[in-house]
Design a protein around this motif. Structure first.
Motif, short mmCIF file in Angstrom:
data_model
loop_
_atom_site.label_atom_id
_atom_site.label_comp_id
_atom_site.label_asym_id
_atom_site.label_seq_id
_atom_site.Cartn_x
_atom_site.Cartn_y
_atom_site.Cartn_z
N ASN A 123 0.83 -1.21 0.00
CA ASN A 123 0.00 0.00 0.00
C ASN A 123 0.86 1.26 0.00
OD1 ASN A 123 -2.78 1.19 0.41
ND2 ASN A 123 -1.77 1.97 2.24
N GLY A 349 -5.28 -0.03 4.63
CA GLY A 349 -5.69 0.63 3.39
C GLY A 349 -5.49 -0.22 2.17
N GLN A 354 -9.33 3.37 0.05
CA GLN A 354 -8.93 3.62 1.43
C GLN A 354 -7.50 4.14 1.48
OE1 GLN A 354 -9.16 -0.42 2.95
NE2 GLN A 354 -11.11 -0.02 3.94
#
Length: 551
Positions: A123, A349, A354
């Motif tokens: 991420n 996330g 997100q």
């Protein structure tokens, strides 16, 4: 003459604890070793998820070990290469495509099977260094509805229940869940709760009669897809029969007038007709829910995997908020995850809409907070492509490089032919996996060998927000590496700073510090109390349930 020959003493047994990788219950397992060889497995008696229980899958985990069929070395175009050569190829491919077409021309597709540390690094690379939010997960298929509803209701993706609630409730409602098969250890806890408290009522809401129905006092075989009508009718019934907790509504909620007005259209007759039930069946359920001081709605894929899944989850949550059956022992709307680390992925996330630590991609101040913490050169400013849309963009030629980690979308996504067409067209397909062959690997230009269960080292979060250790207890075969290692080495090869991790504890410490950074009590996801663990303390980390603020 008899001559005694030297006999090596039999190696002593030693035990170690790790986690079962099969589902979101998050059972602890004890493994006995003789030398370096695992020889026996059992449930961890002190683990708060399973208290020594194991289902049949967990009992046979040791049968999954062995190197047969493993991907042992990096491969490019089917030929074995060194790790540096493979990562150079991946980095060159991604860099060239980003230079020609921009950051949204590349994507990661990851999995609820990988660890939180793996998820976090992936991420961070995609959103904070490449600058795109094109990272999504196979958990999208099973958990995104629950995530969206929790966020819509509570402002944050928080599950307001834990497993103890199943044993403390007066009314247990299972909705779209065949827990007897899908979450057997929790089902065993439900069975025991029923034995210990015969007054406990169990309702199963499912169009089918599954093995879970054996525990139910009432089985509501509703028409498929009618769950929201069932709970809207319940909300209307609570309003009509004095079942609202007005003090709680006034103190802790907003929007109740609009929700109650909408539910007013769902009288008993309409709800029964919509759900395909008799009014008597429906009335029994509604009366039980209203009379119970403590009630749990336990829901799973039958709710989430729906074109209207968010609204169904919201209808369940509304009934609990309106009745005040929440935030007390034995009460609440409890979404149960399927994969072992679907929750960990949500925390960091791992989905395209997100940011890490429950921050929102559409809030500039939170994007800036995350970018400052990461000291990253860029930050994704809008949601990326979600699972199905991601593969549609690959097929359309908009996404030209795709890295698939720990999942097999040729089997798990709904339209196999469309996925095959997308992977065939994709300019660069990279796959990290522990197996040498599967349907998706057949399309890979570059194959990267990853560690499997009992080799992987990091943390997982289960369905009740409990973080626990997946310990690497055997050596990785061949040249297999952990996913976080592979990703960090890729990041360094791309020239990105901030990825000099030497141990999973380095990743975890950074991640935990992020949850506390600029939080000030604004987000429930706060791991400040365990944000300074050294490697030794991390290795010994006992299961911990967040929130865990420093104070």
């Amino acid at each position: 003459m008899i001559i005694a020959r030297h006999i090596e003493p039999e190696a002593k047994l030693r035990s170690a604890q790790t986690a079962c990788p099969y589902c979101g219950v998050g059972c602890g397992v004890d493994i006995d070793f003789r030398g370096a060889e695992p020889v026996a497995i059992s449930g961890s008696p002190e683990h708060p998820s399973n208290h020594g229980r194991l289902c049949v899958k967990g009992q046979h985990l040791l049968h999954t070990l062995g190197n047969d069929g493993r991907l042992l070395y990096p491969q490019v175009a089917g030929q074995r290469v060194s790790w540096q050569c493979a990562l150079d190829k991946v980095a060159q491919g991604f860099s060239d495509i980003i230079a020609r077409h921009g950051p949204d021309a590349v994507a990661f597709y990851v999995s609820g099977q990988i660890l939180t540390e793996d998820y976090y690094v992936a991420n961070k690379i995609m959103k904070g260094y490449i600058g795109s939010a094109n990272i999504d997960t196979n958990s999208r298929l099973c958990m995104s509805s629950a995530v969206s509803a929790y966020k819509r209701a509570f402002g944050e993706d928080v599950v307001p229940c834990d497993y103890r609630d199943l044993e403390q409730t007066e009314l247990l409602v299972l909705i779209g869940s065949n827990a007897a098969w899908t979450h057997p250890v929790l089902y065993q806890r439900m069975e025991r709760a029923k034995r210990m408290n015969p007054a406990l009522k169990v309702v199963l809401v499912d169009p089918r009669r599954t093995p879970t129905a054996e525990l139910a006092d009432l089985h509501l075989q509703i028409s498929p897809g009618s769950d929201a009508g069932l709970y809207n009718g319940l909300l209307n019934y609570l309003q009509a029969e004095g079942g609202l907790d007005q003090a709680f509504i006034d103190r802790a909620t907003e929007g109740s007038e609009q929700a109650l007005a909408a539910a007013a259209n769902w009288g008993l007759a309409r709800s029964a007709e919509f759900c395909g039930l008799s009014e008597a069946q429906l009335l029994t359920f509604y009366q039980w829910f209203n009379a119970a001081e403590r009630a749990i709605s336990f829901y799973s894929m039958g709710i989430n995997q729906s074109s209207s899944g968010v609204d169904k989850c919201q209808a369940i949550i509304n009934a609990h908020l309106a009745s005040g059956k929440i935030l007390t022992p034995g009460s609440g709307p409890f979404s149960i995850t399927g994969q072992p680390n679907a929750m960990g992925g949500r925390e960091v996330g791992g989905m395209a809409n997100q940011l890490a630590a429950h921050m929102d991609i559409d809030k500039p101040d939170q994007r800036q907070t995350l970018q400052d913490f990461w000291r990253s050169p860029t930050m994704a400013s809008r949601p990326g492509k979600m699972a199905m849309d991601l593969f549609d963009d690959v097929s359309a030629g908009k996404i030209k490089a795709l890295w698939i980690i720990g999942t097999n979308p040729m089997v798990s996504l709904s339209n196999r032919n469309a996925v095959a067409a997308a992977l065939t067209r994709c300019e660069l397909v990279v796959v990290s996996d522990c197996v040498a062959e599967n349907d998706t690997l057949a399309y890979a230009d570059i194959k990267l060998p990853a560690t499997g269960w009992l080799e992987k080292d990091g943390t997982v979060t289960n369905s009740e927000r409990r973080i626990y250790r997946q310990r690497g207890l055997v050596a990785a075969p061949g040249e297999a590496k952990h996913d976080w290692q592979i990703l960090a080495e890729f990041a360094r090869t791309m020239g990105y700073s901030g990825f000099d991790y030497q141990h999973p504890s380095d990743v975890f410490r950074e991640w935990a510090q992020l949850t506390a950074h600029a939080n000030n009590g604004q987000r429930q996801l706060d791991l400040g109390a365990i944000s300074e663990l050294d490697q030794r303390a991390y290795d010994q980390l006992a299961p911990q349930q967040w929130p865990l603020p420093k104070d």
